[in-house]
Write an enzyme that holds these catalytic residues in place. Structure first.
Site: not given
Length: 630
Positions: A372, A411, A441, A496
């Site tokens: 995040c 993640k 990511h 996503a």
């Protein structure tokens, strides 16, 4: 999450920090210069044209759009449930108890068919349903299709609900975290040569060998999977091999059983004995905050998503028993491989939350959000900040792994700074700490969701992660992109939001990948998808006024992304690239043009086609600024 839309606005409202940025903070950098320079810089800022400012990120100053009440005069729930005489408040109840009086002021019905009545044979909302004419008889009696209702009797359609008893235990802090407390006590003790008690890395080579589970009889450490022998100078612990006798707490909780007796309460599962997460090569729908709700996941599941994950949940809110946070953990019975994602910054709350979920919900894996990029999460030490807090990161992963009987996944992003990648250094440690899988990511925190994902770096990290599975995430816009990603050596791909297209803009992308084709989906087919989402929303949030408006809210949030889809038949070449921004265009029919509109009023018009007219004084501003085509 994480290609997730973070919950910054809700958190800001809770802590009361929704005020504008103070002037002192805006001129912080200017204070370092002389007064003349500061005035000159300020004048330069004022002269800058407004249109040069990029409209991106969240609409942080958007007004609160949640109404104080959905109906001026509501019917008491006890009447709806058929037990008006048992109303707790009696004559002091502020809701209506006269059905006739309620029907006189009730808003007009929105349609002649109720999805709940047609699907389950009974609508639990009775006269309050906005489609009540489909199942009301004489005297406002709620009709029931007995044959259809019997087919669903006793079946659990949605799991992981928060019970009142559990909520009471959490609010009163009466829930017992036995395994988590044991692990946290171990962190408080000094390790090794006088090292810090909070450092989880103070384990010998012999202790680390235990986690391999190939030679458990040689283990001497605190591996979460094997029995622990006491260190020199320590008193034997009740759960070690030297003291097989039960503790007082175990004696109190022991019950007589019939049949085989298991020993999971005495001997912990080794990592090799845990349930495996076999999802290599499968399509993974990323956790998507706000838009990744249960009805949307049902849509993606229907189009071919193999693995789904709930929206990012904050561990402290779960531990407090907040109903709104526990709603993010709900799982539909069609989600055969389902996980939940947790966000937190400290080992105590994350470990306790993992043990709580391990005992109370039914999931296949738990994911830690270390991706995040939002400031509100980052500044508290969560999200991407954990990549720079290796000690806390290790304590969180080891602690959660020690209390979970299901796989733990992580993640992450490539790093915090744009040109400084650190994921290749962290991934081997994550594997050593006990995680079952990593999702990477291909962007840093500074990049957020802009620029292209670095798939060459993802391929490099996939080799380093082996034999631990690594899923790649970023810029999967078509089946060609998915094929190239799988050739990079990753175990699977996560899909996503991926501006300008992805799961939110193109939920049928899963079908395109599996069938290896471009789908020139028509506007009527896309409208049918919205109908299905609306029906799923009415099932999930309810068919009364409150449920209808909640469904409308999440539909509009989705439409703020869905409008960015460009029909395949209008593209000059295939596939569409991430940085391509087409001009405003006319669709092949009126509905296609309406769906491509960037105007909020047009999104509301689409919602009215599905859910009837909006209430008076209705306003909507999307959570994120839809500026793709500006």
């Amino acid at each position: 999450e994480d290609e997730v839309e973070e919950k910054e606005e809700e958190e800001e409202e809770e802590v009361g920090s929704c005020q504008n940025e103070p002037p002192a903070k805006r001129v912080r950098s200017e204070d370092l210069s002389q007064d003349g320079e500061r005035r000159e810089d300020a004048g330069a800022v004022e002269k800058e044209p407004a249109e040069r400012k990029r409209a991106r990120g969240q609409n942080k100053s958007r007004p609160c759009m949640k109404p104080n009440h959905y109906e001026q005069r509501r019917l008491c729930p006890s009447v709806t449930q058929g037990c008006a005489e048992k109303c707790y408040f009696g004559s002091q109840c502020r809701f209506l108890h006269d059905v006739g009086e309620y029907m006189a002021v009730k808003p007009a019905d929105l349609g002649r068919s109720c999805v709940l009545f047609e699907t389950f044979g009974k609508c639990i909302y009775g006269v309050t349903c906005r489609f009540a004419q489909a199942h009301l008889g004489d005297g406002y009696q709620n009709l029931v299709n007995t044959d259809l209702a019997k087919q669903w009797e006793g079946k659990s359609l949605v799991r992981n609900n928060l019970s009142k008893d559990l909520q009471h235990q959490l609010r009163k802090r009466k829930f017992i975290f036995k395994k988590a407390d044991e692990y946290l006590r171990g962190l408080a003790k000094p390790h090794g040569n006088g090292g810090k008690g909070g450092k989880a890395t103070g384990r010998s080579t012999e202790e680390q060998e235990v986690s391999n589970c190939t030679t458990p009889q040689e283990g001497l450490g605190d591996s979460p999977g094997c029995p622990v022998l006491p260190e020199q100078g320590e008193d034997p612990k009740p759960d070690t091999l030297q003291s097989p006798g039960p503790t007082a707490g175990e004696e109190a909780s022991s019950v007589k059983t019939v049949g085989p007796v298991t020993d999971e309460d005495i001997i912990k599962l080794r990592s090799c004995e845990k349930k495996k997460l076999e999802i290599q090569g499968k399509l993974y729908l990323a956790p998507l905050t706000t838009c990744g709700n249960l009805p949307f996941r049902r849509i993606c599941k229907r189009f071919g998503a193999d693995v789904t994950c709930g929206e990012m949940a904050v561990c402290t809110n779960l531990l407090q028993g907040q109903s709104s946070e526990w709603a993010l953990l709900k799982r539909h019975h069609t989600e055969d491989i389902f996980g939940v994602q947790l966000e937190g910054a400290f080992p105590d709350t994350m470990t306790k939350c993992a043990e709580l979920l391990n005992q109370t919900v039914e999931v296949d894996f738990v994911d830690i959000n270390v991706g995040c990029p939002i400031d509100l999460v980052y500044k508290k030490g969560g999200g991407c900040a954990l990549m720079t807090r290796s000690n806390k990161f290790e304590q969180i992963v080891r602690g959660m792994n020690s209390v979970l009987d299901i796989p733990l996944t992580v993640k992450i992003r490539t790093g915090v700074q744009e040109k400084i990648n650190v994921a290749h250094k962290i991934i081997p440690k994550i594997r050593e700490w006990g995680a079952s899988m990593v999702t990477l990511h291909g962007r840093s925190r500074e990049q957020r969701y802009t620029r292209g994902a670095d798939w060459d770096y993802i391929a490099e990290c996939a080799k380093i992660a082996s034999p631990m599975p690594l899923f790649g995430n970023g810029d999967i816009l078509s089946y060609e992109d998915a094929n190239r990603a799988m050739q990079m050596g990753v175990s699977g791909i996560m899909i996503a939001r991926q501006v300008p297209v992805g799961a939110l803009i193109k939920p049928w992308l899963f079908t395109e990948i599996k069938e290896q084709r471009h789908w020139d989906i028509s506007s009527s087919e896309r409208f049918d998808i919205l109908k299905d989402f609306t029906n799923y929303g009415l099932e999930h949030w309810g068919s009364d006024t409150q449920g209808v408006e909640k469904t409308r809210k999440f539909l509009l949030e989705w439409l703020s992304f869905l409008c960015r889809y460009i029909p395949v038949g209008l593209l000059e070449h295939l596939p569409q690239k991430i940085n391509e921004r087409p001009p405003y265009y006319m669709g092949r029919d009126y509905l296609e043009t309406l769906m491509a509109s960037q105007n909020v009023d047009d999104w509301i018009k689409i919602s009215e086609l599905l859910l009837g007219p909006v209430p008076t004084s209705f306003t909507f501003l999307p959570k994120h600024k839809a500026n793709s085509y500006r």
